[in-house]
Design a protein around this motif. Structure first.
Motif, PDB file in Angstrom:
ATOM      1  N   ASP A  46       0.862  -1.133  -0.096  1.00 47.17           N
ATOM      2  CA  ASP A  46      -0.075  -0.006  -0.166  1.00 47.17           C
ATOM      3  C   ASP A  46       0.866   1.128   0.057  1.00 47.17           C
ATOM      4  OD1 ASP A  46      -1.927   1.874   0.428  1.00 47.17           O
ATOM      5  OD2 ASP A  46      -2.547   1.176   2.357  1.00 47.17           O
ATOM      6  N   GLY A  50      -4.759   5.720  -2.852  1.00 48.61           N
ATOM      7  CA  GLY A  50      -5.130   4.748  -3.954  1.00 48.61           C
ATOM      8  C   GLY A  50      -4.331   4.132  -4.809  1.00 48.61           C
ATOM      9  N   GLU A  77      -3.752  -8.028  -7.626  1.00 49.63           N
ATOM     10  CA  GLU A  77      -4.302  -6.588  -8.030  1.00 49.63           C
ATOM     11  C   GLU A  77      -5.737  -6.523  -7.124  1.00 49.63           C
ATOM     12  OE1 GLU A  77      -4.857  -7.255 -12.243  1.00 49.63           O
ATOM     13  OE2 GLU A  77      -3.005  -6.301 -12.611  1.00 49.63           O
ATOM     14  N   ALA A  78      -6.277  -7.942  -6.934  1.00 53.64           N
ATOM     15  CA  ALA A  78      -7.316  -8.026  -5.929  1.00 53.64           C
ATOM     16  C   ALA A  78      -7.134  -7.575  -4.570  1.00 53.64           C
ATOM     17  CB  ALA A  78      -7.910  -9.599  -5.985  1.00 53.64           C
ATOM     18  N   ARG A  81      -6.800  -3.759  -4.279  1.00 55.62           N
ATOM     19  CA  ARG A  81      -8.297  -3.256  -4.355  1.00 55.62           C
ATOM     20  C   ARG A  81      -8.987  -3.618  -3.002  1.00 55.62           C
ATOM     21  NH1 ARG A  81      -8.607  -5.235  -9.336  1.00 55.62           N
ATOM     22  NH2 ARG A  81      -9.560  -7.181  -8.659  1.00 55.62           N
ATOM     23  N   ASP A  82      -8.851  -4.840  -2.505  1.00 53.43           N
ATOM     24  CA  ASP A  82      -9.839  -5.256  -1.462  1.00 53.43           C
ATOM     25  C   ASP A  82      -9.286  -4.909   0.095  1.00 53.43           C
ATOM     26  OD1 ASP A  82     -11.239  -6.508  -3.349  1.00 53.43           O
ATOM     27  OD2 ASP A  82     -10.898  -8.261  -3.111  1.00 53.43           O
ATOM     28  N   ASN A  85      -7.714  -0.412  -0.735  1.00 56.74           N
ATOM     29  CA  ASN A  85      -8.725   0.225  -1.516  1.00 56.74           C
ATOM     30  C   ASN A  85      -7.959   1.245  -2.486  1.00 56.74           C
ATOM     31  OD1 ASN A  85     -11.209   1.365  -1.798  1.00 56.74           O
ATOM     32  ND2 ASN A  85     -10.701   3.208  -0.431  1.00 56.74           N
ATOM     33  N   ASN A  87      -6.869   1.956  -6.485  1.00 58.75           N
ATOM     34  CA  ASN A  87      -7.419   2.020  -7.706  1.00 58.75           C
ATOM     35  C   ASN A  87      -6.451   2.132  -9.078  1.00 58.75           C
ATOM     36  OD1 ASN A  87      -6.505   4.780  -7.888  1.00 58.75           O
ATOM     37  ND2 ASN A  87      -8.589   5.496  -7.198  1.00 58.75           N
ATOM     38  N   ARG A  88      -5.135   2.102  -8.636  1.00 65.26           N
ATOM     39  CA  ARG A  88      -4.099   1.823  -9.375  1.00 65.26           C
ATOM     40  C   ARG A  88      -3.069   1.283  -8.815  1.00 65.26           C
ATOM     41  NH1 ARG A  88      -3.828   6.776  -7.111  1.00 65.26           N
ATOM     42  NH2 ARG A  88      -1.909   7.792  -7.107  1.00 65.26           N
ATOM     43  N   ILE A 135      -6.918  -0.331 -11.521  1.00 62.41           N
ATOM     44  CA  ILE A 135      -7.497  -1.272 -10.979  1.00 62.41           C
ATOM     45  C   ILE A 135      -8.723  -1.268 -10.546  1.00 62.41           C
ATOM     46  CG2 ILE A 135      -5.255  -2.802 -10.857  1.00 62.41           C
ATOM     47  CD1 ILE A 135      -5.515  -2.180  -7.852  1.00 62.41           C
ATOM     48  N   GLY A 136      -9.090  -0.138 -10.461  1.00 59.69           N
ATOM     49  CA  GLY A 136     -10.692   0.147  -9.589  1.00 59.69           C
ATOM     50  C   GLY A 136     -11.987   0.070 -10.526  1.00 59.69           C
TER      51      GLY A 136
END
Length: 136
Positions: A46, A50, A77-78, A81-82, A85, A87-88, A135-136
């Motif tokens: 992270d 985003g 990628e999942a 996102r999960d 949070n 989006n790229r 990836i969002g």
């Protein structure tokens, strides 16, 4: 071959201390297993706002070209996102790794136009391309 850097780098790419720091620092190491056998792994971190960072993707050389890398990227990628949070997602690849860059481009990553220095001094110097994907 195009799946490794043995012709450019001769030292270990990481160590246990670095991996421990990654795990403690808002990061995940995802491992592909077949029973107790490790098939490959990937790190997803992270970076805030985003953005996630994908690194340390590797698959056992004897098992490459079986879709394991593609599955690890999808899992990373999942997770981005999960869990973060994001989006790229971004990654860095040695600019001389033309075939590998093309592989990532086939999986939706694009050249950002940004470059970064290789994280440790080597002779001759290496440059990292930054690849990005929404990836969002």
């Amino acid at each position: 071959g195009w799946t490794h850097e043995a012709d450019m780098l001769f030292d270990a790419r990481t160590d246990l201390a670095t991996l421990a720091t990654l795990i403690e620092d808002h990061s995940r190491i995802l491992v592909a297993l077949d029973g107790d056998t490790i098939l490959g792994c990937v790190n997803i971190a992270d970076r805030g706002a985003g953005l996630a960072y994908l690194g340390l993707l590797c698959v056992d050389p004897q098992l490459q070209a079986r879709g394991i890398g593609k599955q690890l990227i999808a899992a990373a990628e999942a997770t981005a996102r999960d869990s973060f949070n994001a989006n790229r997602i971004e990654m860095t690849v040695i600019d001389r790794r033309i075939e590998l860059i093309a592989w990532y481009e086939r999986h939706g990553y694009s050249r950002s136009g940004e470059t970064r220095p290789f994280p440790v001094p080597v002779d001759p110097p290496l440059t990292m391309l930054v690849l990005v994907k929404a990836i969002g």
